[in-house]
Write a protein that holds these residues in place. Structure first.
Motif, PDB file in Angstrom:
ATOM      1  N   GLU A   1      29.890   0.509  60.452  1.00 53.11           N
ATOM      2  CA  GLU A   1      30.656   0.740  59.143  1.00 53.11           C
ATOM      3  C   GLU A   1      30.886  -0.578  58.446  1.00 53.11           C
ATOM      4  OE1 GLU A   1      33.577   3.634  59.578  1.00 53.11           O
ATOM      5  OE2 GLU A   1      31.862   5.401  59.321  1.00 53.11           O
ATOM      6  N   LYS A   2      30.223  -1.614  58.563  1.00 56.17           N
ATOM      7  CA  LYS A   2      30.594  -3.156  57.681  1.00 56.17           C
ATOM      8  C   LYS A   2      31.375  -3.881  58.689  1.00 56.17           C
ATOM      9  CE  LYS A   2      29.236  -1.462  53.309  1.00 56.17           C
ATOM     10  NZ  LYS A   2      29.691  -1.383  51.610  1.00 56.17           N
ATOM     11  N   GLY A   3      31.773  -3.386  59.718  1.00 58.52           N
ATOM     12  CA  GLY A   3      32.695  -4.231  60.746  1.00 58.52           C
ATOM     13  C   GLY A   3      32.078  -4.650  61.894  1.00 58.52           C
ATOM     14  N   THR A   4      32.617  -5.709  62.518  1.00 53.54           N
ATOM     15  CA  THR A   4      32.120  -6.117  63.903  1.00 53.54           C
ATOM     16  C   THR A   4      33.185  -5.781  65.236  1.00 53.54           C
ATOM     17  OG1 THR A   4      31.006  -7.609  62.750  1.00 53.54           O
ATOM     18  CG2 THR A   4      31.057  -8.157  65.302  1.00 53.54           C
ATOM     19  N   PHE A   5      32.627  -5.283  66.102  1.00 51.14           N
ATOM     20  CA  PHE A   5      33.710  -4.896  67.234  1.00 51.14           C
ATOM     21  C   PHE A   5      33.317  -5.629  68.538  1.00 51.14           C
ATOM     22  CE2 PHE A   5      33.632  -1.849  63.856  1.00 51.14           C
ATOM     23  CZ  PHE A   5      35.079  -1.405  63.699  1.00 51.14           C
ATOM     24  N   LEU A   6      34.383  -5.852  69.205  1.00 49.17           N
ATOM     25  CA  LEU A   6      34.152  -6.385  70.707  1.00 49.17           C
ATOM     26  C   LEU A   6      34.369  -5.205  71.509  1.00 49.17           C
ATOM     27  CD1 LEU A   6      35.966  -9.585  71.781  1.00 49.17           C
ATOM     28  CD2 LEU A   6      36.372  -7.277  73.003  1.00 49.17           C
ATOM     29  N   GLN A   7      33.793  -4.984  72.412  1.00 45.19           N
ATOM     30  CA  GLN A   7      33.872  -3.805  73.401  1.00 45.19           C
ATOM     31  C   GLN A   7      34.211  -4.276  74.961  1.00 45.19           C
ATOM     32  OE1 GLN A   7      33.224  -0.025  73.181  1.00 45.19           O
ATOM     33  NE2 GLN A   7      34.491  -0.398  75.087  1.00 45.19           N
ATOM     34  N   CYS A   8      35.419  -3.950  75.445  1.00 48.61           N
ATOM     35  CA  CYS A   8      35.882  -4.625  76.669  1.00 48.61           C
ATOM     36  C   CYS A   8      35.351  -3.731  78.035  1.00 48.61           C
ATOM     37  CB  CYS A   8      37.229  -4.635  76.754  1.00 48.61           C
ATOM     38  SG  CYS A   8      37.981  -5.550  75.643  1.00 48.61           S
ATOM     39  N   VAL A   9      35.103  -4.280  78.864  1.00 48.59           N
ATOM     40  CA  VAL A   9      34.625  -3.554  80.367  1.00 48.59           C
ATOM     41  C   VAL A   9      35.944  -2.448  80.684  1.00 48.59           C
ATOM     42  CG1 VAL A   9      33.193  -5.684  81.156  1.00 48.59           C
ATOM     43  CG2 VAL A   9      35.658  -5.271  81.535  1.00 48.59           C
ATOM     44  N   SER A  10      36.868  -2.562  80.050  1.00 48.58           N
ATOM     45  CA  SER A  10      38.010  -1.782  80.290  1.00 48.58           C
ATOM     46  C   SER A  10      37.825  -0.449  79.514  1.00 48.58           C
ATOM     47  CB  SER A  10      39.409  -2.291  80.249  1.00 48.58           C
ATOM     48  OG  SER A  10      39.451  -2.503  78.593  1.00 48.58           O
ATOM     49  N   GLY A  11      36.987  -0.447  78.484  1.00 49.65           N
ATOM     50  CA  GLY A  11      36.653   0.632  77.576  1.00 49.65           C
ATOM     51  C   GLY A  11      37.347   0.257  76.188  1.00 49.65           C
ATOM     52  N   LYS A  12      38.161  -0.494  76.351  1.00 47.41           N
ATOM     53  CA  LYS A  12      38.906  -0.639  74.956  1.00 47.41           C
ATOM     54  C   LYS A  12      37.974  -1.463  74.033  1.00 47.41           C
ATOM     55  CE  LYS A  12      43.677  -0.929  76.885  1.00 47.41           C
ATOM     56  NZ  LYS A  12      44.939  -2.101  76.971  1.00 47.41           N
ATOM     57  N   ARG A  13      38.232  -1.200  72.701  1.00 50.18           N
ATOM     58  CA  ARG A  13      37.580  -1.988  71.755  1.00 50.18           C
ATOM     59  C   ARG A  13      38.233  -2.428  70.454  1.00 50.18           C
ATOM     60  NH1 ARG A  13      35.592   3.456  70.890  1.00 50.18           N
ATOM     61  NH2 ARG A  13      34.185   3.136  72.254  1.00 50.18           N
ATOM     62  N   TYR A  14      37.850  -3.753  70.015  1.00 49.27           N
ATOM     63  CA  TYR A  14      39.094  -4.136  68.788  1.00 49.27           C
ATOM     64  C   TYR A  14      37.919  -4.755  68.039  1.00 49.27           C
ATOM     65  CZ  TYR A  14      42.031  -4.592  72.943  1.00 49.27           C
ATOM     66  OH  TYR A  14      42.757  -4.317  74.077  1.00 49.27           O
ATOM     67  N   ALA A  15      38.431  -4.840  66.535  1.00 52.96           N
ATOM     68  CA  ALA A  15      37.706  -5.392  65.312  1.00 52.96           C
ATOM     69  C   ALA A  15      37.933  -6.923  65.395  1.00 52.96           C
ATOM     70  CB  ALA A  15      38.297  -4.777  64.500  1.00 52.96           C
ATOM     71  N   ILE A  16      36.929  -7.629  65.407  1.00 53.68           N
ATOM     72  CA  ILE A  16      37.050  -9.026  65.259  1.00 53.68           C
ATOM     73  C   ILE A  16      36.384  -9.564  63.692  1.00 53.68           C
ATOM     74  CG2 ILE A  16      36.796  -9.309  67.579  1.00 53.68           C
ATOM     75  CD1 ILE A  16      33.841  -9.719  67.287  1.00 53.68           C
ATOM     76  N   ASP A  17      36.942 -10.910  63.509  1.00 58.05           N
ATOM     77  CA  ASP A  17      36.621 -11.537  62.172  1.00 58.05           C
ATOM     78  C   ASP A  17      35.336 -12.328  62.266  1.00 58.05           C
ATOM     79  OD1 ASP A  17      38.727 -10.024  60.818  1.00 58.05           O
ATOM     80  OD2 ASP A  17      40.217 -11.686  61.644  1.00 58.05           O
ATOM     81  N   TYR A  18      34.320 -11.830  62.537  1.00 61.75           N
ATOM     82  CA  TYR A  18      32.919 -12.493  62.744  1.00 61.75           C
ATOM     83  C   TYR A  18      31.873 -11.446  62.393  1.00 61.75           C
ATOM     84  CZ  TYR A  18      35.530 -15.861  65.659  1.00 61.75           C
ATOM     85  OH  TYR A  18      36.187 -16.817  65.865  1.00 61.75           O
TER      86      TYR A  18
END
Length: 256
Positions: A171-188
């Motif tokens: 949805e027009k965003g870029t996300f980082l998925q961690c091995v722990s299962g957490k995910r975060y939006a990143i500015d790239y």
């Protein structure tokens, strides 16, 4: 126009020859050579050439080694299965390239660029600085990101690259998925991320996903010779399918 094709995959060389004929029937493929050694021998004879198509990864090494052994006095168009992190070096130095599998329209555009260059005084073949930069990128000596900074509420967290399982767009965003299962939006953008991370560790399987090998739980043969990946943690972007044009490069990346 007399062209030399330096390509170690016979079918790829035959396809390029046919595509050149379809673009311009006056183009003559003088020879097809599969290796650095053979290319050096042919170019050392100083044949009458107008243009060289050169694959980057040959059977006996990188094609850049050719320039170290023999003068290349004609324009070069690289053909490559490598992603944009390496191609950037060619673009900023006005070295043309075609990303495999070669698209007919892109080939036509490259030929048009060649014709324009050939009628100007601008050198169309690689300059030494450009080759050194490209070799450095392809040999994995580029400095890649060690961590990403993410925002969580009013706080900034630093995520080491070792904790990243994948990157994906949604949805027009870029996300980082961690091995722990957490995910975060990143500015790239995904294109920027692809150039910032080590390609030995992460592979761009399609437009939406860049995955780490350890993040892959299972690989399933899918329709039309494609592959479907089951990841340990899958984001909301849906199922992860390796693009048809990336399947061969993906298998090679796995089998290193």
């Amino acid at each position: 126009m007399r062209a030399l094709i330096i390509e170690d995959e016979r079918l790829a060389a035959e396809r390029l020859t046919s595509m050149l004929q379809a673009c311009d029937a006056s183009i003559e493929t003088v020879a097809t050579v599969p290796s650095v050694r053979r290319a050096v021998e042919i170019l050392g004879l100083r044949p009458q050439l107008d243009l060289v198509f050169m694959d980057i990864q040959l059977a006996d090494g990188l094609s850049f080694e050719i320039f170290e052994q023999v003068p290349v006095e004609v324009p070069v168009i690289f053909t490559t299965a490598y992603d944009a992190y390496a191609i950037k070096a060619f673009k900023v130095n006005s070295i043309d390239y075609l990303l495999k599998p070669i698209d007919a329209d892109e080939l036509q555009a490259a030929l048009e660029k060649f014709r324009k260059i050939s009628h100007s005084s601008t050198a169309a073949f690689p300059q030494p600085g450009a080759l050194e930069e490209a070799i450095q990128l392809l040999s994995g000596k580029k400095n890649y990101k060690n961590q990403f900074v993410v925002k969580v509420g009013e706080h900034l967290h630093m995520i080491p690259i070792e904790e990243v399982a994948s990157f994906y767009s949604y949805e027009k965003g870029t996300f980082l998925q961690c091995v722990s299962g957490k995910r975060y939006a990143i500015d790239y953008t995904m294109e920027q991320v692809e150039q910032l991370v080590n390609p030995d560790i992460f592979f761009r399987v399609n437009r939406s996903y860049l995955v780490r090998q350890k993040a892959i739980k299972d690989i399933i043969t899918w329709s039309n010779s494609r592959l479907k990946l089951e990841l340990h943690h899958t984001g909301p972007a849906g199922e992860v399918v390796v693009s048809r044009e990336k399947v061969r490069a993906f298998k090679a990346w796995l089998d290193r």
